[in-house]
Design a protein around this motif. Structure first.
Motif, PDB file in Angstrom:
ATOM      1  N   UNK A 304       0.742  -1.089   0.117  1.00  0.00           N
ATOM      2  CA  UNK A 304       0.190  -0.053  -0.077  1.00  0.00           C
ATOM      3  C   UNK A 304       0.954   1.129   0.101  1.00  0.00           C
ATOM      4  N   UNK A 305       0.296   2.344  -0.547  1.00  0.00           N
ATOM      5  CA  UNK A 305       1.034   3.662  -0.542  1.00  0.00           C
ATOM      6  C   UNK A 305       0.360   4.761  -0.461  1.00  0.00           C
ATOM      7  N   UNK A 306       0.606   5.961  -0.096  1.00  0.00           N
ATOM      8  CA  UNK A 306      -0.113   7.033  -0.215  1.00  0.00           C
ATOM      9  C   UNK A 306       0.244   7.984  -1.714  1.00  0.00           C
ATOM     10  N   UNK A 307      -0.890   8.211  -2.082  1.00  0.00           N
ATOM     11  CA  UNK A 307      -0.833   8.902  -3.165  1.00  0.00           C
ATOM     12  C   UNK A 307      -1.551  10.408  -3.016  1.00  0.00           C
ATOM     13  N   UNK A 308      -0.589  11.130  -3.513  1.00  0.00           N
ATOM     14  CA  UNK A 308      -0.865  12.711  -3.696  1.00  0.00           C
ATOM     15  C   UNK A 308      -1.083  13.203  -4.971  1.00  0.00           C
ATOM     16  N   UNK A 309      -2.355  13.862  -5.309  1.00  0.00           N
ATOM     17  CA  UNK A 309      -2.670  14.409  -6.871  1.00  0.00           C
ATOM     18  C   UNK A 309      -2.874  15.744  -6.633  1.00  0.00           C
ATOM     19  N   UNK A 310      -2.364  16.423  -7.754  1.00  0.00           N
ATOM     20  CA  UNK A 310      -2.604  17.938  -8.034  1.00  0.00           C
ATOM     21  C   UNK A 310      -3.674  17.977  -9.262  1.00  0.00           C
ATOM     22  N   UNK A 311      -4.706  18.309  -8.772  1.00  0.00           N
ATOM     23  CA  UNK A 311      -5.802  18.806  -9.868  1.00  0.00           C
ATOM     24  C   UNK A 311      -5.704  19.960 -10.464  1.00  0.00           C
ATOM     25  N   UNK A 312      -5.261  20.288 -11.717  1.00  0.00           N
ATOM     26  CA  UNK A 312      -5.145  21.292 -12.279  1.00  0.00           C
ATOM     27  C   UNK A 312      -6.379  21.684 -13.041  1.00  0.00           C
ATOM     28  N   UNK A 313      -7.147  22.964 -12.746  1.00  0.00           N
ATOM     29  CA  UNK A 313      -8.316  23.393 -13.226  1.00  0.00           C
ATOM     30  C   UNK A 313      -8.019  24.328 -14.235  1.00  0.00           C
TER      31      UNK A 313
END
Length: 331
Positions: A304-313
């Motif tokens: 398992x791992x931590x996912x970081x997501x940058x959502x670009x509008x």
């Protein structure tokens, strides 16, 4: 169906309403309908307050304004089909884009055109259509219900996105089909087995002592929860997994966006997503611009791992999301 004439009688107040069409059959004889307004306007009826509130709130996912009947009749068909493929909705003809009530001339003829247009949908639709009067101005109101199968216009499917009817993608159409299927079956029967012995904690009776002093904490927590919805604009990360078929990996994982209610994702205001999974994954990040499948990222992992997501509008704003992507350790 029985139609009544559209001209409001002179001996009644300006604020009166009358039902015109319920979509169940053809129009009554035109000659008979020509004088049908006599005595059909009950004294004291006014423009529905619900409609006034809706018009004041402006166009939405379920409300559309048309100042007049458009030059292309297919525009009406697309709007109606989009409502039917969504949650249903109301189309006001005689109301400007800004909610200004302008009224229309010859509303009876407008209704006849609408009837002909909606019958060209596939499958043909039967919305409820009526004429309302506001300060002597005639407004045609078309009420569309959600349909149990996708509705097409000239071989194309349309859905409601924000305040617009747009052509449905193949993914949109798949969602429609799945939604309609789930509406017709008992999903709880399918999901029942994993919940054997289920006892919902939210229905448990708590002792009075355990609730002492909890009121303020609950209010604070709810305010924080609502703030999170606002900060993320209703956009969240979700993930699905399956046992991996690749050597050395335990799980194949799909990470994607989901929209709570309406927001940037449903309004197609997301330009791309940058995923960061950590140094054990090749590359510094994964850039995705695949709107059609909710910007999904597909990876394989052995833990398992931590996912970081940058959502670009599209506006240039960036929403930062987090998701702990877990799966059973004993795979």
């Amino acid at each position: 169906m029985q139609r009544t004439a559209a001209t409001p009688p002179a001996n009644r107040g300006a604020n009166c309403k009358i039902s015109c069409y319920n979509g169940n059959s053809g129009f009554a004889d035109d000659a008979a309908a020509a004088n049908a307004h006599v005595g059909r306007y009950p004294q004291g009826e006014v423009f529905p307050m619900d409609y006034i509130k809706l018009i004041q709130q402006g166009e939405s996912e379920t409300v559309e304004f048309k100042k007049e009947f458009p030059s292309s009749a297919s525009d009406i068909a697309k709007e109606v089909a989009a409502f039917a493929n969504n949650k249903g909705g109301l189309l006001f003809i005689g109301v400007g884009d800004q909610g200004n009530i302008v009224g229309i001339e010859q509303p009876d003829k407008v209704i006849q055109r609408i009837v002909g247009v909606v019958r060209q949908c596939d499958p043909p639709l039967q919305p409820q259509i009526k004429i309302e009067y506001f300060e002597s101005k005639s407004i045609v109101v078309v009420q569309v219900s959600k349909h149990n199968v996708p509705v097409a216009v000239d071989g194309k499917f349309y859905i409601r996105v924000g305040t617009s009817a747009v052509a449905a993608t193949s993914r949109d159409l798949t969602k429609l089909l799945v939604r309609n299927l789930l509406d017709q079956i008992n999903v709880l029967d399918i999901l029942d087995e994993p919940f054997a012995g289920f006892s919902p904690e939210n229905l448990a009776i708590a002792s009075s002592s355990s609730n002492e002093g909890s009121g303020h904490r609950e209010e604070d927590a709810e305010a924080e929860r609502v703030k999170l919805y606002e900060n993320f604009q209703g956009v969240f990360l979700v993930h699905r997994w399956r046992p991996s078929t690749l050597p050395g990996q335990k799980a194949d994982i799909v990470i994607s966006l989901v929209q709570h209610n309406q927001g940037p994702l449903t309004a197609r205001q997301v330009a791309s997503v940058d995923y960061f999974l950590g140094p054990k994954f090749p590359g510094s990040s994964y850039h995705k611009d695949n709107y059609e499948d909710d910007f999904a990222l597909r990876v394989s992992a052995y833990a398992p791992m931590l996912c970081l997501a940058k959502v670009n509008l599209l506006s240039g704003e960036v929403i930062t999301l987090y998701r702990y992507c877990d799966f059973p350790a004993d795979l």
